[in-house]
Structures are given as C-alpha cells and as structure tokens.
Design a protein around this motif. Sequence first.
Motif, short mmCIF file in Angstrom:
data_model
loop_
_atom_site.label_atom_id
_atom_site.label_comp_id
_atom_site.label_asym_id
_atom_site.label_seq_id
_atom_site.Cartn_x
_atom_site.Cartn_y
_atom_site.Cartn_z
N VAL A 4 0.89 -1.16 0.00
CA VAL A 4 0.00 0.00 0.00
C VAL A 4 0.93 1.21 0.00
O VAL A 4 1.75 1.35 0.92
N ALA A 5 0.85 2.00 -1.06
CA ALA A 5 1.80 3.11 -1.25
C ALA A 5 3.22 2.56 -1.16
O ALA A 5 3.58 1.66 -1.91
N ILE A 233 -8.08 -4.49 3.61
CA ILE A 233 -7.36 -4.81 2.37
C ILE A 233 -7.89 -6.13 1.81
O ILE A 233 -7.35 -6.67 0.86
N TYR A 239 -9.18 -2.18 -1.10
CA TYR A 239 -7.72 -2.17 -1.29
C TYR A 239 -7.33 -0.98 -2.19
O TYR A 239 -6.41 -0.22 -1.88
N THR A 242 -7.73 2.22 -0.26
CA THR A 242 -6.68 2.37 0.76
C THR A 242 -5.38 2.81 0.10
O THR A 242 -4.69 3.72 0.59
N PHE A 243 -5.03 2.17 -1.01
CA PHE A 243 -3.78 2.50 -1.70
C PHE A 243 -3.78 3.99 -2.05
O PHE A 243 -2.81 4.71 -1.77
N ALA A 247 -1.31 6.81 -0.58
CA ALA A 247 -0.41 7.49 -1.53
C ALA A 247 -0.62 9.00 -1.43
O ALA A 247 0.34 9.78 -1.44
#
Length: 268
Positions: A4-5, A233, A239, A242-243, A247
Amino acid sequence: MLPVARKPIVQYVVEELVSNGIDQILFVTGRNKTSIENHFDTDPELVRTLSATNKKDLLQEVQFDEQVANFFYTRQRMQRGLGDAILCGRNFAKEQPFVVALGDSILGINAQSKVVSHLTEVFEERHASCVIAVEEVPMDQTVHYGVVDPAEGDGDCFRVRNLVEKPKPGEAPSNLAIAGRYVFSPLIFDLIEQVQPDSRGEIQLTDAIQTLCEEGKRVIAVKLPPGERRYDIGNFPSYFETFVEFALADPIYGPQFRCFLERVAGKK
Ligand code: G1P
C-alpha cells in the motif's frame, strides 16, 4: 506482502503494534510466505546501497533490527481458518494475555492508531476475557465480517451478548463489525480447540468467542473512536481506496500524486 503506497501491508501492521508498545510479535504464516521473514530480515546489500546513496529515509524504513520489537515466526500447516491460526500461537502466548492483529487490516495512516493500547487498557480495567475492536459498517456489508450483538450498554465500550460470523443481510444482530484487532485471555485456546469446523472446514475464531459469551465471561467490544479508521485490504474495492488514500498522504509524493489523480479523473 501486498504493498500500500510505499510499504507492504504487513509492515504497517507491525509499525502500528510497535507504536502501541507491543515488543514481541509472532507472525503466523504459511507455506509460500517466506517473503515475510525475508522482508523483516537484515538485507546487507540493500543497506549498503541505500547508505552509499545517502537515502536515509528509505534506510530507516528497512532497518527492522533497529526496532524495539522481537519477531518470531510459525506456520499454519493447513488453511483451517482464523481460529486454527490463533491456536498456532499457543506456545508463544503461554499463560499471558495477547493481542491479535489481522494482516488484512491497517488501522490508522502512518501508525498513528492507538486502538490497540485502548483495547489492552479496557482488557485490564474491566477484567475481560476478550476485547474486540468493532466498527460500524453499512448493513449490506455485514456478510463480510463477524458481527457483534451488543448487550445493553454504555456508548462506545459495551459488553457483547453474542457474535455471528458473516451474517446474511437481515440476520445481522447489529452493524458493528469485528475490525481485525482483539485482546484475549489465554482461556481462548481451550475454546478454539472445541470449535467444530464449519462447512468449509474452517475453525472460526468467532465461534470460540461466542462460547466465552455463553459461559458468562466478559467479552467487551470497543467502537473505533471518531478519527480512527480501519483500512480493509481484504477485497479489491477497499484495497484500491486504501492505496490511493495512503499514496495521497505520502509526505513527499502525495501532492504530486493528487495532481495526477485529478488529471486522470478528468477534473483538470
Ligand atoms: C475475519 C474474521 C471476522 C472479522 C474479519 C475482519 O474474517 O473471521 O470476524 O470481521 O476477519 O477483517 P476474514 O476476513 O478472515 O474472512
């Protein structure tokens, strides 16, 4: 290990736990998950390269031996469900209460969440056998989660009467979903051992917690406080969200990414 990021999800979970004072962490992994152990091991070549190129911020992020936590690993040999995975930690926890953090949920951006500390305080103050973090979800989402049936209670911290794992719409006792963080007394291990596998052969942790309720033990649910969020996630839509959110929150690349997003989303 999904990222994630900038980081794999498991690293956010570890950082969250460490920032809540947890310093002994057992990973329950499985076959084909050696990448987790490798990730938290020292990588001398990477450290050399990052030092040579003066990338101190990145260096800090991979130096897990500098962290105050000790890491331990064990394997769940068969995919027999969450309850069975928790049972793999029995020799690790021994007679001590312990925290369970599921690897498909991140709490808080950049390890800001204090939910786990709050759960452990409630566990001690209320002499509980189990404390569960819960969050309100839309009624049509209960089918993805364990859902608690609250007894008459006091606001954001209340006793649980019963629990249902993934209830169908209309059968859920509330919209309060188990949010992937728990504190348990070691009593839970004996109860997990008595749980019968469900139709998919899985030993459900929720069933063992339900037995605690039936035996009159204190099971307490704590609602995520305002400002705290769980990032799930476990499915693609959340997901992706969230990413993007993580970011955007990146102190260095976030602003630039925001411009990019606005452009591709057709706002600019
Ligand atoms: C597990 C638990 C469920 C809980 C969820 C939180 O389900 O069984 O009670 O609400 O985690 O993420 P899973 O996601 O493994 O299907």
